[in-house]
Scaffold this motif. Structure first.
Motif, PDB file in Angstrom:
ATOM      1  N   GLY A 103       0.626  -1.196  -0.037  1.00  0.00           N
ATOM      2  CA  GLY A 103      -0.078   0.047   0.014  1.00  0.00           C
ATOM      3  C   GLY A 103       0.850   1.345  -0.116  1.00  0.00           C
ATOM      4  N   ARG A 104       0.124   2.424  -0.343  1.00  0.00           N
ATOM      5  CA  ARG A 104       1.005   3.563  -0.707  1.00  0.00           C
ATOM      6  C   ARG A 104       0.293   4.411   0.392  1.00  0.00           C
ATOM      7  NH1 ARG A 104       1.556   5.931  -6.771  1.00  0.00           N
ATOM      8  NH2 ARG A 104      -0.792   5.666  -6.584  1.00  0.00           N
ATOM      9  N   TYR A 105       0.854   5.677   0.732  1.00  0.00           N
ATOM     10  CA  TYR A 105       0.369   6.753   1.374  1.00  0.00           C
ATOM     11  C   TYR A 105       0.734   7.880   1.273  1.00  0.00           C
ATOM     12  CZ  TYR A 105       4.626   6.237   4.173  1.00  0.00           C
ATOM     13  OH  TYR A 105       5.750   6.336   4.601  1.00  0.00           O
ATOM     14  N   GLY A 106       0.104   8.965   1.622  1.00  0.00           N
ATOM     15  CA  GLY A 106       0.562  10.426   1.589  1.00  0.00           C
ATOM     16  C   GLY A 106       0.797  10.994   2.839  1.00  0.00           C
ATOM     17  N   VAL A 107       1.518  12.227   3.014  1.00  0.00           N
ATOM     18  CA  VAL A 107       1.933  13.058   4.420  1.00  0.00           C
ATOM     19  C   VAL A 107       1.307  14.251   4.261  1.00  0.00           C
ATOM     20  CG1 VAL A 107       3.592  13.613   5.583  1.00  0.00           C
ATOM     21  CG2 VAL A 107       3.627  11.267   4.989  1.00  0.00           C
ATOM     22  N   VAL A 108       0.727  14.690   5.151  1.00  0.00           N
ATOM     23  CA  VAL A 108       0.321  16.333   4.875  1.00  0.00           C
ATOM     24  C   VAL A 108       0.830  17.211   6.146  1.00  0.00           C
ATOM     25  CG1 VAL A 108      -2.000  17.874   5.143  1.00  0.00           C
ATOM     26  CG2 VAL A 108      -1.794  15.360   4.111  1.00  0.00           C
ATOM     27  N   THR A 109       1.345  18.355   6.035  1.00  0.00           N
ATOM     28  CA  THR A 109       1.753  19.183   6.890  1.00  0.00           C
ATOM     29  C   THR A 109       0.928  20.650   6.687  1.00  0.00           C
ATOM     30  OG1 THR A 109       3.693  20.329   6.590  1.00  0.00           O
ATOM     31  CG2 THR A 109       3.924  18.059   7.339  1.00  0.00           C
ATOM     32  N   LEU A 110       0.492  21.210   7.460  1.00  0.00           N
ATOM     33  CA  LEU A 110      -0.145  22.621   7.330  1.00  0.00           C
ATOM     34  C   LEU A 110      -0.063  23.472   8.514  1.00  0.00           C
ATOM     35  CD1 LEU A 110      -3.786  21.350   5.938  1.00  0.00           C
ATOM     36  CD2 LEU A 110      -1.861  22.720   4.263  1.00  0.00           C
ATOM     37  N   HIS A 111       0.490  24.625   8.310  1.00  0.00           N
ATOM     38  CA  HIS A 111       0.650  25.560   9.462  1.00  0.00           C
ATOM     39  C   HIS A 111       0.638  26.857   9.201  1.00  0.00           C
ATOM     40  CE1 HIS A 111       4.746  25.808   8.479  1.00  0.00           C
ATOM     41  NE2 HIS A 111       4.989  26.580   9.130  1.00  0.00           N
ATOM     42  N   ARG A 112       0.564  27.415   7.659  1.00  0.00           N
ATOM     43  CA  ARG A 112       0.832  28.714   7.334  1.00  0.00           C
ATOM     44  C   ARG A 112      -0.643  29.525   7.921  1.00  0.00           C
ATOM     45  NH1 ARG A 112       4.952  30.189   6.870  1.00  0.00           N
ATOM     46  NH2 ARG A 112       6.257  28.601   5.993  1.00  0.00           N
ATOM     47  N   PRO A 113      -0.531  30.751   8.326  1.00  0.00           N
ATOM     48  CA  PRO A 113      -1.657  31.304   8.956  1.00  0.00           C
ATOM     49  C   PRO A 113      -2.581  31.486   7.758  1.00  0.00           C
ATOM     50  CG  PRO A 113       0.434  32.301   9.747  1.00  0.00           C
ATOM     51  CD  PRO A 113       0.914  31.059   9.028  1.00  0.00           C
ATOM     52  N   ASN A 164      -3.472  29.523   5.537  1.00  0.00           N
ATOM     53  CA  ASN A 164      -4.206  28.222   5.252  1.00  0.00           C
ATOM     54  C   ASN A 164      -5.100  27.773   6.555  1.00  0.00           C
ATOM     55  OD1 ASN A 164      -3.242  27.865   2.554  1.00  0.00           O
ATOM     56  ND2 ASN A 164      -1.658  26.793   2.872  1.00  0.00           N
ATOM     57  N   VAL A 165      -4.752  28.069   7.796  1.00  0.00           N
ATOM     58  CA  VAL A 165      -5.167  27.515   8.928  1.00  0.00           C
ATOM     59  C   VAL A 165      -5.901  28.348   9.758  1.00  0.00           C
ATOM     60  CG1 VAL A 165      -3.456  25.477   8.635  1.00  0.00           C
ATOM     61  CG2 VAL A 165      -3.105  27.289  10.222  1.00  0.00           C
ATOM     62  N   ASP A 166      -5.689  29.841   9.837  1.00  0.00           N
ATOM     63  CA  ASP A 166      -6.078  30.642  10.617  1.00  0.00           C
ATOM     64  C   ASP A 166      -7.764  30.761  10.548  1.00  0.00           C
ATOM     65  OD1 ASP A 166      -3.795  30.487  12.018  1.00  0.00           O
ATOM     66  OD2 ASP A 166      -3.583  32.645  11.986  1.00  0.00           O
ATOM     67  N   ASP A 167      -8.125  30.617   9.218  1.00  0.00           N
ATOM     68  CA  ASP A 167      -9.266  31.014   9.063  1.00  0.00           C
ATOM     69  C   ASP A 167     -10.165  29.707   8.690  1.00  0.00           C
ATOM     70  OD1 ASP A 167     -11.316  33.177   7.611  1.00  0.00           O
ATOM     71  OD2 ASP A 167     -11.220  31.583   5.980  1.00  0.00           O
ATOM     72  N   ALA A 168     -11.449  29.344   9.396  1.00  0.00           N
ATOM     73  CA  ALA A 168     -11.802  28.076   9.268  1.00  0.00           C
ATOM     74  C   ALA A 168     -12.237  27.599   7.996  1.00  0.00           C
ATOM     75  CB  ALA A 168     -13.038  28.182  10.238  1.00  0.00           C
ATOM     76  N   THR A 220      -2.794  24.618  13.778  1.00  0.00           N
ATOM     77  CA  THR A 220      -3.834  24.119  13.033  1.00  0.00           C
ATOM     78  C   THR A 220      -4.749  23.370  14.041  1.00  0.00           C
ATOM     79  OG1 THR A 220      -2.087  23.782  11.460  1.00  0.00           O
ATOM     80  CG2 THR A 220      -3.889  22.689  10.821  1.00  0.00           C
ATOM     81  N   ARG A 221      -4.359  22.652  15.148  1.00  0.00           N
ATOM     82  CA  ARG A 221      -5.197  21.836  15.829  1.00  0.00           C
ATOM     83  C   ARG A 221      -6.253  22.875  16.336  1.00  0.00           C
ATOM     84  NH1 ARG A 221      -5.343  16.929  17.683  1.00  0.00           N
ATOM     85  NH2 ARG A 221      -3.386  16.280  17.013  1.00  0.00           N
ATOM     86  N   GLY A 222      -5.736  24.001  16.605  1.00  0.00           N
ATOM     87  CA  GLY A 222      -6.760  24.963  17.169  1.00  0.00           C
ATOM     88  C   GLY A 222      -7.986  25.357  16.312  1.00  0.00           C
ATOM     89  N   THR A 223      -7.484  25.693  15.031  1.00  0.00           N
ATOM     90  CA  THR A 223      -8.548  25.727  14.251  1.00  0.00           C
ATOM     91  C   THR A 223      -9.536  24.488  13.987  1.00  0.00           C
ATOM     92  OG1 THR A 223      -7.103  27.400  13.272  1.00  0.00           O
ATOM     93  CG2 THR A 223      -9.178  26.865  11.935  1.00  0.00           C
TER      94      THR A 223
END
Ligand code: UD1
Length: 371
Positions: free
Chosen positions: A208-218, A220-224, A251-254
């Motif tokens: 199986g294959r998988y992808g990885v995600v990271t997000l933290h730019r304001p 992208n993530v501050d606005d719901a 990101t967890r906060g939003t």
């Protein structure tokens, strides 16, 4: 005569992987003294201490507790603490890395005290003044005395801004030094204790294959609403290939406030230590990110990367590496992911001087100038 002393500034997570190879190169060279100053911008154990341990960075000589707060509050606290620090213990030069608030704060204070500043990862420009990091880069570079540059665009930008040729040193990238060093170490390490190991094994079962995600730019993530749009695209991608997403505190906060549900095929985790995260992403079919550093690390190791931003300050990763600038339109994210997953990894070139030796070049220049 005692050797000149550098003070190295580390503040936030993306600084630590750049400081580690500089420390190793200073130790190997042996001609300069140095101290490590941690501003405390990042303070959680999993955003800071684990990186010092895993990357083999010695404990900081000085630690300020300047984390949290608005940009102005954080920057001002770091400036106050650093001004007091250099009044008691004056270095011959200050070395700042990257583009975080700690980089900016310590540069301004050092210059006003008449201490020269070396900027590692100088000259990068996104052209996007809505990014706090772009403001930090421009101010830092307007004041620095040594520019250590990772890619040709950085040299061009500094020339365009009128910086003297003699101050510009295209040396390659200390973060590539670090990822090469750590990947070699990982090859000899027992990975079974890593938090990512079980999920990786499960996803890789039966090829199986998988992808990885990271997000933290304001942006992208501050606005719901923005985060919800990206989350929708990620859910669609996850229907094709399951995703693993270590979630930054911002990101967890939003996600929590907006009650966003990413569905069963996106595996959420806490922010990961460096080695556990490397163990995960180095074998991913695709990485989807808005990080600056990961765009470069994926190019260094030849892993396909989709950058969920409208611009990048690291164009070499697109021109020569594995990076694709996709933006944040959900349909574009899904189309790009399908294309990369369908095509397999393209052959990528490693940018010039991304050879694991950048920190040694930096130390050679500084020792040559200071001794
Ligand atoms: C900072 C950098 C960014 C870098 C990112 C990597 C600036 C302007 N931005 O953004 O360039 O890519 O680090 O992570 O310097 N927090 C915690 N625990 C921590 C650290 C932060 O809970 O250990 C919280 C803070 O209290 C704050 C939020 O996370 O609420 C954001 O932290 P902050 O340092 O302001 O900026 P980052 O978004 O992490």
């Amino acid at each position: 005569m005692t050797a000149p002393c550098l003070h190295l500034i580390a503040g936030a997570r993306p600084n630590f992987m750049k400081i580690a190879p500089i420390v190793r190169a200073l130790q190997a060279d042996g001609r300069l003294r140095w101290k490590l100053v941690h501003t405390g911008q990042h303070y959680d154990r999993n955003m800071s201490d684990v990186f010092f341990e895993e990357l083999g960075i010695p404990a900081p000589d000085v630690h300020f507790n300047c984390g949290g707060g608005s940009h102005a509050v954080q920057t001002a606290r770091i400036m106050e603490a650093f001004e007091q620090h250099i009044a008691n213990d004056r270095p011959d030069a200050v070395v700042v890395v990257g583009d975080v608030n700690s980089t900016l704060a310590c540069t301004i204070v050092a210059k006003k005290a008449g201490i020269p500043v070396a900027h590692v990862e100088a000259g990068l420009r996104s052209g996007d003044m809505a990014m706090p990091e772009e403001i930090n880069r421009i101010v830092t570079d307007s004041l620095s005395d040594w520019f250590f540059v990772t890619e040709p665009s950085g040299v061009d930008n500094l020339r365009r801004e009128g910086q003297a040729e003699a101050k510009i040193h295209h040396v390659g990238h200390v973060m590539v030094d670090n990822v090469m060093y750590q990947a070699e170490l990982l090859g000899r390490s027992d990975t079974t204790g890593f938090p990512t190991d079980a999920v990786k094994r499960e996803l890789q079962a039966n090829g199986g294959r998988y992808g990885v995600v990271t997000l933290h730019r304001p942006s992208n993530v501050d606005d719901a609403a923005n985060l919800a749009a990206i989350a929708g695209a990620l859910k669609t991608v996850a229907a094709d290939v399951p995703l693993v997403f270590p979630v930054h505190p911002r990101t967890r906060g939003t996600l929590q406030k907006a009650g966003l549900d990413l569905g069963p095929r996106i595996h959420l985790m806490d922010p990961q230590p460096y080695m556990s995260f490397l163990h995960l992403w180095k074998d991913a079919a695709v990485v989807l990110t808005d990080s600056g550093g990961l765009q470069e690390e994926t190019t260094a190791l030849g892993v396909p990367c989709l950058t969920l931003r409208e611009n990048t300050e690291r164009p070499i990763t697109i021109e020569e590496g594995t990076n694709h600038l996709v933006g944040t339109d959900p349909a574009a994210i899904v189309a790009a992911a399908r294309q990369v997953l369908g095509a397999g990894a393209p052959p990528a070139r490693k940018p010039a001087l991304w050879d694991g030796q950048a920190a040694g070049r930096i130390v050679a220049v500084m020792a040559g100038d200071l001794l």
